[in-house]
Design a protein around this motif. Structure first.
Motif, PDB file in Angstrom:
ATOM      1  N   MET A   3       0.879  -1.098   0.068  1.00 57.62           N
ATOM      2  CA  MET A   3       0.029   0.011   0.089  1.00 57.62           C
ATOM      3  C   MET A   3       1.103   1.335  -0.149  1.00 57.62           C
ATOM      4  SD  MET A   3      -2.745   1.204   2.866  1.00 57.62           S
ATOM      5  CE  MET A   3      -4.152  -0.074   2.430  1.00 57.62           C
ATOM      6  N   THR A   4       0.601   2.174  -0.716  1.00 56.28           N
ATOM      7  CA  THR A   4       1.301   3.549  -1.259  1.00 56.28           C
ATOM      8  C   THR A   4       1.165   4.176   0.050  1.00 56.28           C
ATOM      9  OG1 THR A   4      -0.335   4.518  -2.270  1.00 56.28           O
ATOM     10  CG2 THR A   4       1.340   3.062  -3.457  1.00 56.28           C
ATOM     11  N   GLU A   5       1.982   5.320   0.351  1.00 54.46           N
ATOM     12  CA  GLU A   5       1.714   6.261   1.462  1.00 54.46           C
ATOM     13  C   GLU A   5       0.344   6.965   1.322  1.00 54.46           C
ATOM     14  OE1 GLU A   5       3.570  10.181   3.620  1.00 54.46           O
ATOM     15  OE2 GLU A   5       4.911   8.859   2.282  1.00 54.46           O
ATOM     16  N   VAL A   6       0.331   7.334   0.109  1.00 52.99           N
ATOM     17  CA  VAL A   6      -1.088   7.947  -0.310  1.00 52.99           C
ATOM     18  C   VAL A   6      -2.286   7.265   0.004  1.00 52.99           C
ATOM     19  CG1 VAL A   6      -2.464   9.349  -2.160  1.00 52.99           C
ATOM     20  CG2 VAL A   6       0.038   9.725  -1.894  1.00 52.99           C
ATOM     21  N   THR A   7      -2.261   5.954  -0.600  1.00 55.91           N
ATOM     22  CA  THR A   7      -3.440   5.004  -0.345  1.00 55.91           C
ATOM     23  C   THR A   7      -3.722   5.021   1.280  1.00 55.91           C
ATOM     24  OG1 THR A   7      -2.953   4.136  -2.432  1.00 55.91           O
ATOM     25  CG2 THR A   7      -4.321   2.944  -0.758  1.00 55.91           C
ATOM     26  N   ALA A   8      -2.514   4.617   2.073  1.00 54.85           N
ATOM     27  CA  ALA A   8      -2.672   4.450   3.318  1.00 54.85           C
ATOM     28  C   ALA A   8      -3.212   5.974   4.141  1.00 54.85           C
ATOM     29  CB  ALA A   8      -1.275   4.197   3.930  1.00 54.85           C
ATOM     30  N   ARG A   9      -2.686   6.886   3.611  1.00 51.21           N
ATOM     31  CA  ARG A   9      -3.386   8.061   4.405  1.00 51.21           C
ATOM     32  C   ARG A   9      -4.913   8.468   3.951  1.00 51.21           C
ATOM     33  NH1 ARG A   9       0.434  11.181   2.686  1.00 51.21           N
ATOM     34  NH2 ARG A   9      -0.426  11.900   0.704  1.00 51.21           N
ATOM     35  N   ARG A  10      -5.537   8.050   2.577  1.00 52.27           N
ATOM     36  CA  ARG A  10      -6.593   8.166   2.205  1.00 52.27           C
ATOM     37  C   ARG A  10      -7.428   7.029   2.899  1.00 52.27           C
ATOM     38  NH1 ARG A  10      -9.587   9.468  -2.606  1.00 52.27           N
ATOM     39  NH2 ARG A  10     -11.294   8.087  -2.943  1.00 52.27           N
ATOM     40  N   ALA A  11      -6.982   5.956   3.473  1.00 53.08           N
ATOM     41  CA  ALA A  11      -7.710   4.754   3.926  1.00 53.08           C
ATOM     42  C   ALA A  11      -7.848   5.411   5.622  1.00 53.08           C
ATOM     43  CB  ALA A  11      -7.226   3.785   4.142  1.00 53.08           C
ATOM     44  N   ALA A  12      -6.844   6.085   6.299  1.00 57.22           N
ATOM     45  CA  ALA A  12      -6.871   6.659   7.227  1.00 57.22           C
ATOM     46  C   ALA A  12      -8.239   7.822   7.492  1.00 57.22           C
ATOM     47  CB  ALA A  12      -5.654   7.163   7.760  1.00 57.22           C
ATOM     48  N   THR A  13      -8.052   8.608   6.409  1.00 60.11           N
ATOM     49  CA  THR A  13      -8.974   9.412   6.429  1.00 60.11           C
ATOM     50  C   THR A  13     -10.300   9.115   6.343  1.00 60.11           C
ATOM     51  OG1 THR A  13      -7.651  10.974   5.026  1.00 60.11           O
ATOM     52  CG2 THR A  13      -9.797  11.697   5.096  1.00 60.11           C
ATOM     53  N   ARG A  14     -10.692   8.040   5.397  1.00 60.08           N
ATOM     54  CA  ARG A  14     -11.671   7.305   5.390  1.00 60.08           C
ATOM     55  C   ARG A  14     -12.265   6.989   6.707  1.00 60.08           C
ATOM     56  NH1 ARG A  14     -14.485   5.853   0.560  1.00 60.08           N
ATOM     57  NH2 ARG A  14     -15.049   4.157   1.818  1.00 60.08           N
ATOM     58  N   ASP A  15     -11.391   6.206   7.198  1.00 57.25           N
ATOM     59  CA  ASP A  15     -11.544   5.713   8.678  1.00 57.25           C
ATOM     60  C   ASP A  15     -12.090   6.725   9.697  1.00 57.25           C
ATOM     61  OD1 ASP A  15     -11.072   2.814   7.821  1.00 57.25           O
ATOM     62  OD2 ASP A  15      -9.266   2.908   8.696  1.00 57.25           O
ATOM     63  N   ARG A  16     -11.425   7.985   9.768  1.00 60.16           N
ATOM     64  CA  ARG A  16     -11.737   9.015  10.729  1.00 60.16           C
ATOM     65  C   ARG A  16     -13.053   9.579  10.323  1.00 60.16           C
ATOM     66  NH1 ARG A  16      -6.620  12.857  11.124  1.00 60.16           N
ATOM     67  NH2 ARG A  16      -8.367  14.190  12.124  1.00 60.16           N
ATOM     68  N   LEU A  17     -13.278   9.675   8.953  1.00 61.79           N
ATOM     69  CA  LEU A  17     -14.492  10.275   8.859  1.00 61.79           C
ATOM     70  C   LEU A  17     -15.856   9.272   9.049  1.00 61.79           C
ATOM     71  CD1 LEU A  17     -13.743  11.637   5.294  1.00 61.79           C
ATOM     72  CD2 LEU A  17     -14.742  13.001   7.148  1.00 61.79           C
ATOM     73  N   VAL A  18     -15.644   7.928   8.977  1.00 62.64           N
ATOM     74  CA  VAL A  18     -16.680   7.029   9.317  1.00 62.64           C
ATOM     75  C   VAL A  18     -16.860   6.910  10.823  1.00 62.64           C
ATOM     76  CG1 VAL A  18     -16.999   4.456   9.372  1.00 62.64           C
ATOM     77  CG2 VAL A  18     -16.362   5.504   7.428  1.00 62.64           C
ATOM     78  N   GLU A  19     -15.734   6.844  11.564  1.00 61.23           N
ATOM     79  CA  GLU A  19     -15.978   6.934  12.961  1.00 61.23           C
ATOM     80  C   GLU A  19     -16.487   8.191  13.361  1.00 61.23           C
ATOM     81  OE1 GLU A  19     -15.290   4.911  16.488  1.00 61.23           O
ATOM     82  OE2 GLU A  19     -14.551   4.464  14.607  1.00 61.23           O
ATOM     83  N   ALA A  20     -16.216   9.446  12.875  1.00 58.74           N
ATOM     84  CA  ALA A  20     -16.917  10.634  13.528  1.00 58.74           C
ATOM     85  C   ALA A  20     -18.430  10.608  12.979  1.00 58.74           C
ATOM     86  CB  ALA A  20     -16.337  11.816  12.561  1.00 58.74           C
ATOM     87  N   ALA A  21     -18.612   9.988  11.747  1.00 62.77           N
ATOM     88  CA  ALA A  21     -19.937  10.073  11.375  1.00 62.77           C
ATOM     89  C   ALA A  21     -20.965   8.966  12.336  1.00 62.77           C
ATOM     90  CB  ALA A  21     -20.258   9.299   9.842  1.00 62.77           C
ATOM     91  N   LEU A  22     -20.415   8.010  12.901  1.00 63.49           N
ATOM     92  CA  LEU A  22     -20.945   7.031  13.884  1.00 63.49           C
ATOM     93  C   LEU A  22     -21.298   7.793  14.996  1.00 63.49           C
ATOM     94  CD1 LEU A  22     -19.118   3.694  13.312  1.00 63.49           C
ATOM     95  CD2 LEU A  22     -21.389   4.383  12.620  1.00 63.49           C
ATOM     96  N   THR A  23     -20.343   8.748  15.361  1.00 60.06           N
ATOM     97  CA  THR A  23     -20.570   9.401  16.688  1.00 60.06           C
ATOM     98  C   THR A  23     -21.743  10.487  16.482  1.00 60.06           C
ATOM     99  OG1 THR A  23     -18.360   9.270  17.600  1.00 60.06           O
ATOM    100  CG2 THR A  23     -19.480  11.242  18.438  1.00 60.06           C
ATOM    101  N   VAL A  24     -21.659  11.397  15.458  1.00 57.99           N
ATOM    102  CA  VAL A  24     -22.811  12.231  14.923  1.00 57.99           C
ATOM    103  C   VAL A  24     -24.057  11.684  14.720  1.00 57.99           C
ATOM    104  CG1 VAL A  24     -23.318  14.233  13.740  1.00 57.99           C
ATOM    105  CG2 VAL A  24     -20.927  13.831  13.954  1.00 57.99           C
TER     106      VAL A  24
END
Length: 207
Positions: free
Chosen positions: A1-22
């Motif tokens: 996994m490239t750094e860009v792809t890993a960063r994108r996956a981390a961003t998606r994860d944080r957005l999903v986690e935040a969405a569940l809270t909201v």
């Protein structure tokens, strides 16, 4: 996994986690993209570079919950496989319920977010199809393990696995919501006892 792809996956994860809270706080329809982005610490641009819409995010949230359930389920399987062949029905039921509980979180945010996603699916035909598939996969995974557990020890279910798990879901979800509201007594050990009685009613010695 490239750094860009890993960063994108981390961003998606944080957005999903935040969405569940909201979602747990305001519901799916009441939660704005801006609020989700603020909770995650991102801009709208980051959101729309990862998700086409809020419904697209809901699909990812359902997948997150399913993935978490499958990890917990895999960990719980060991408790079932570790039972001796001479295990009593009570021991089999206890092990089977440990598998079921592993697939159902009791954390307040998780419970409320799961209910809000279900309500959203009830209102949206497009989301309903996605929800049904996620629910089917989760139910089949849990029921398969429970069926294998009771069969191995000389018992069988009197109904299909998904039917039995469906009833367990109904009792469990009623209990956890009642516990959060404080209006019902089906909580803690009482809920465990009721679920044990329900599952016992679905099990009989193999003919």
């Amino acid at each position: 996994m490239t750094e860009v792809t890993a960063r994108r996956a981390a961003t998606r994860d944080r957005l999903v986690e935040a969405a569940l809270t909201v979602f747990a706080e305001k519901g799916v329809l009441g939660a704005s993209v801006e609020e989700i982005c603020e909770a995650a610490g991102f801009t709208r641009g980051a959101f729309y570079s990862n998700f086409a819409s809020k419904d697209d995010l809901c699909v990812a949230a359902l997948q997150r919950q399913f993935d978490d359930q499958m990890v917990a389920l895999a960990n719980a399987v060991a408790s079932v496989e570790g039972l001796p062949d001479t295990a009593s029905l009570d021991e089999v039921i206890e092990a089977a319920l440990s598998v079921f509980f592993a697939s159902r979180e009791s954390d307040k945010t998780w419970v409320l977010a799961a209910q809000e996603l279900r309500l959203h699916a009830a209102r949206s035909p497009e989301m309903a199809a996605v929800y049904r598939e996620s629910h089917r996969r989760g139910t089949e995974a849990v029921s398969q393990v429970i069926e294998q557990a009771v069969t191995r020890h000389g018992y069988e279910l009197v109904a299909s696995g998904p039917e039995a798990v469906g009833v367990l879901h109904a009792v469990h979800d009623y209990g956890v919501l009642g516990a959060l509201i404080g209006s019902d007594t089906i909580a803690g050990d009482v809920r465990v006892r009721l679920l044990s009685e329900v599952l016992t009613a679905f099990v009989r010695p193999k003919a």
